[in-house]
Design a protein around this motif. Structure first.
Motif, PDB file in Angstrom:
ATOM      1  N   THR A 129      96.083   8.069   9.155  1.00 21.76           N
ATOM      2  CA  THR A 129      96.192   7.999   7.695  1.00 21.76           C
ATOM      3  C   THR A 129      94.932   7.387   7.103  1.00 21.76           C
ATOM      4  O   THR A 129      94.427   7.863   6.077  1.00 21.76           O
ATOM      5  CB  THR A 129      97.426   7.175   7.278  1.00 21.76           C
ATOM      6  OG1 THR A 129      98.586   7.748   7.902  1.00 21.76           O
ATOM      7  CG2 THR A 129      97.599   7.165   5.774  1.00 21.76           C
ATOM      8  N   LEU A 165      92.573   9.270   4.446  1.00 19.99           N
ATOM      9  CA  LEU A 165      92.276   8.707   3.124  1.00 19.99           C
ATOM     10  C   LEU A 165      90.773   8.498   2.926  1.00 19.99           C
ATOM     11  O   LEU A 165      90.256   8.743   1.837  1.00 19.99           O
ATOM     12  CB  LEU A 165      93.035   7.391   2.924  1.00 19.99           C
ATOM     13  CG  LEU A 165      94.528   7.545   2.666  1.00 19.99           C
ATOM     14  CD1 LEU A 165      95.229   6.204   2.796  1.00 19.99           C
ATOM     15  CD2 LEU A 165      94.770   8.153   1.292  1.00 19.99           C
ATOM     16  N   ASP A 175      90.076  10.583  -0.333  1.00 20.12           N
ATOM     17  CA  ASP A 175      90.377   9.752  -1.497  1.00 20.12           C
ATOM     18  C   ASP A 175      89.176   8.846  -1.759  1.00 20.12           C
ATOM     19  O   ASP A 175      88.955   7.868  -1.045  1.00 20.12           O
ATOM     20  CB  ASP A 175      91.645   8.928  -1.228  1.00 20.12           C
ATOM     21  CG  ASP A 175      92.109   8.117  -2.407  1.00 20.12           C
ATOM     22  OD1 ASP A 175      91.254   7.548  -3.118  1.00 20.12           O
ATOM     23  OD2 ASP A 175      93.336   8.024  -2.615  1.00 20.12           O
ATOM     24  N   PHE A 213      89.972   5.086  -2.242  1.00 28.29           N
ATOM     25  CA  PHE A 213      90.262   4.436  -0.962  1.00 28.29           C
ATOM     26  C   PHE A 213      88.964   4.229  -0.186  1.00 28.29           C
ATOM     27  O   PHE A 213      88.740   3.145   0.370  1.00 28.29           O
ATOM     28  CB  PHE A 213      91.238   5.271  -0.133  1.00 28.29           C
ATOM     29  CG  PHE A 213      91.620   4.624   1.179  1.00 28.29           C
ATOM     30  CD1 PHE A 213      92.716   3.793   1.253  1.00 28.29           C
ATOM     31  CD2 PHE A 213      90.876   4.857   2.333  1.00 28.29           C
ATOM     32  CE1 PHE A 213      93.072   3.185   2.454  1.00 28.29           C
ATOM     33  CE2 PHE A 213      91.220   4.259   3.538  1.00 28.29           C
ATOM     34  CZ  PHE A 213      92.319   3.421   3.592  1.00 28.29           C
ATOM     35  N   GLN A 228      98.052   1.515  -0.230  1.00 35.92           N
ATOM     36  CA  GLN A 228      97.684   2.932  -0.341  1.00 35.92           C
ATOM     37  C   GLN A 228      98.056   3.697   0.925  1.00 35.92           C
ATOM     38  O   GLN A 228      98.511   4.851   0.855  1.00 35.92           O
ATOM     39  CB  GLN A 228      96.188   3.072  -0.620  1.00 35.92           C
ATOM     40  CG  GLN A 228      95.787   2.584  -1.999  1.00 35.92           C
ATOM     41  CD  GLN A 228      94.278   2.645  -2.192  1.00 35.92           C
ATOM     42  OE1 GLN A 228      93.686   3.718  -2.129  1.00 35.92           O
ATOM     43  NE2 GLN A 228      93.655   1.481  -2.381  1.00 35.92           N
ATOM     44  N   THR A 270     100.815   6.737   0.946  1.00 38.13           N
ATOM     45  CA  THR A 270     100.444   8.062   1.468  1.00 38.13           C
ATOM     46  C   THR A 270     101.413   8.493   2.552  1.00 38.13           C
ATOM     47  O   THR A 270     101.856   9.649   2.565  1.00 38.13           O
ATOM     48  CB  THR A 270      98.999   8.034   2.014  1.00 38.13           C
ATOM     49  OG1 THR A 270      98.116   7.706   0.931  1.00 38.13           O
ATOM     50  CG2 THR A 270      98.603   9.361   2.626  1.00 38.13           C
TER      51      THR A 270
END
Length: 83
Positions: free
Chosen positions: A18, A22, A26, A29, A75, A79
């Motif tokens: 993850t 990210l 992102d 992030f 975050q 997610t």
């Protein structure tokens, strides 16, 4: 004395996929991730080199690291729950 490394992958190995996702997808992030690691690197350098800095400065850095880590972890959890 060996200092503990507080990288996100060391602290949250079960979330490494993850975290990678990210970082790549992102930008917010990724920016916070970089900030976290910059602060962590500075703390590690100060502690490892026994560098002379004020206690207040080091405490401020450590508090900043905790805040960033909490935000990043939130975050990561959000997610994973969305998947």
């Amino acid at each position: 004395m060996q200092l503990e490394k507080h990288t996100l992958n060391n602290d949250f190995p079960e979330h490494k996929h993850t975290i990678r996702h990210l970082k790549m997808n992102d930008s917010h992030f990724a920016k916070q991730f970089d900030q976290y690691h910059d602060v962590n690197k500075e703390i590690h350098h100060i502690e490892e080199q026994n560098e002379a800095v004020s206690d207040d400065y080091l405490e401020t850095l450590k508090k900043q690291r905790v805040i960033l880590k909490d935000e990043l972890f939130a975050q990561i959890n959000a997610t994973e729950k969305a998947l």
